[in-house]
Design a protein around this motif. Structure first.
Motif, short mmCIF file in Angstrom:
data_model
loop_
_atom_site.label_atom_id
_atom_site.label_comp_id
_atom_site.label_asym_id
_atom_site.label_seq_id
_atom_site.Cartn_x
_atom_site.Cartn_y
_atom_site.Cartn_z
N THR A 39 15.98 21.04 44.02
CA THR A 39 16.85 20.48 45.09
C THR A 39 17.99 19.61 44.27
O THR A 39 17.89 19.19 43.03
N ALA B 139 21.07 21.36 42.05
CA ALA B 139 19.70 22.06 42.53
C ALA B 139 19.26 23.19 41.50
O ALA B 139 18.27 23.38 41.15
N ASP C 108 15.72 15.77 49.06
CA ASP C 108 15.95 15.50 47.50
C ASP C 108 15.48 14.13 47.13
O ASP C 108 14.83 14.21 46.36
#
Ligand code: UT7
Length: 340
Positions: free
Chosen positions: A21, A75, A305
């Motif tokens: 993420t 990510a 995240d």
């Protein structure tokens, strides 16, 4: 009665997991106090009605694809893979760089994901959840191996900065997730999704498209900006997200006790609190709306995240993701965390 669609995944298909993420949040912080110098508002009103203290606003030279690309690279680094490994790239947004080509194609070019096929997905604030579901199913059926899902918004360009009813509520930002098949755990489980187009006019940007094309008259009426019937949207958001949580737990044979974090779309702290109280899970409702306001399609992935990077999610823990947005659109899914 609005139908609910359960995304039944064939048990013989592989599990699909989030393997990385990332986020990008613009550097510029705009506080409630700053907004009180632009429109007739104040910190007390904004904070007590929404739980928001500040939001990020992108630079003039940044478009949504710039925010998206930065989150995407973060990510990919988190997943430990290269942009060239990406087969499918989806950007969920209601503030695209242009009507066409898709913001996803701009992101592809910026990050060098030259082996991916790319498109945008429009489901307003539910967009990144819908995109994740779409990507999951394409991986599960073997069409692609690696998908990059991004929720990105430069909301500030679609807000009427003279309308205190809306301009204080939103912020800019992007979140991204990399998805791949996994041999561990249950990954992204069955989701529950629904939409109700009969209520579209409660939350929309009515001008600039084919219904009400660009014209001097349309611009004079400020139809190119986001409009919202706040109180009505609030009621539907609480109702649909609460029901969606109940539905997705039942669909997956789980109870609220099995969930480590409830990660809801970050539209308003009062909405999140109302859901948390109704389901008696307030202690596990994640919230960061205070820092970023409502970043629409980006909000859910920014929140995921933050939850993951906080270190509070261990192998095997389950996060329940739930979203609601214009359309109306809503949905929920449960993610068993299997990335160490
Ligand atoms: O992303 C998914 C979509 N978005 C949402 O889910 C948002 C859903 N709705 C909400 O979060 C809330 O309805 C709002 C935060 C938008 C509004 O809160 P509310 O408690 O429902 O307030 P209200 O709309 O009933 O407005 C109350 C008053 C009005 O004044 P009058 O007409 O009662 O005199 C507004 O003009 O507050 C006034 N007002 C403001 N005052 C100071 C509206 N915006 C502001 C402001 N500052 N920024």
């Amino acid at each position: 009665m609005v139908a609910m669609v359960v995304s039944e995944t064939n048990n013989n298909l592989p599990v699909v997991s989030i393997v990385g993420t990332g986020v990008y949040l613009p550097e510029k912080v705009v506080t409630n106090e700053d907004l009180s110098k632009i429109v007739d508002t104040n910190d007390e009103w904004i904070y007590s009605r929404t739980g928001m203290r500040e939001r990020r606003i992108a630079r003039d030279d940044q478009a949504t694809s710039d925010l998206a690309a930065a989150a995407a690279l973060a990510a990919l680094a988190d997943a430990g893979i290269s942009a060239e490994d990406v087969d499918l790239l989806i950007v969920a947004t209601l503030s695209p760089d242009m009507f066409f080509p898709s913001t996803a194609c701009f992101v592809q070019d910026k990050i060098g994901a030259k082996n991916a096929y790319c498109y945008d997905l429009g489901a307003a604030c539910s967009g990144s959840l819908y995109a994740m579901e779409t990507a999951k199913n394409q991986i599960a059926c073997g069409a692609v191996k690696t998908a990059l899902v991004i929720g990105a918004e430069k909301m500030s360009t679609f807000l009427d900065w003279e309308d205190r009813n809306t301009c204080v509520l939103f912020g800019d930002g992007a979140g991204a997730a990399v998805l791949q098949a996994s041999k561990n755990g249950r990954g992204i489980m069955k989701g529950c999704f629904g939409s109700d187009g009969s209520l579209a006019n409660l939350l929309w940007t009515p001008g600039g498209g084919s219904r009400n094309p660009m014209s001097h008259e349309m611009l004079d009426q400020k139809q190119q900006y986001l409009k919202m019937g706040g109180r009505e949207v609030y009621k539907h958001a609480v109702k649909q997200m609460t029901q969606s949580i109940v539905d997705v737990l039942e669909t997956n044979g789980l109870t609220a006790d099995d969930i480590k974090w409830f990660v809801a779309h970050q539209a308003n702290a009062r909405i999140i609190e109302a859901i948390g109280k109704r389901l008696d899970v307030m202690d596990r409702m994640f919230m960061n709306v205070e820092k970023y306001a409502n970043t629409s399609a980006a909000a859910l992935l920014i929140a995921v995240d933050e939850v993951v990077k906080s270190g509070t999610v261990q192998q095997g823990d389950k996060m329940l993701l739930v979203a609601f947005g214009g359309g109306f659109t809503w949905g929920s899914t449960i993610v068993e965390w299997t990335k160490s």
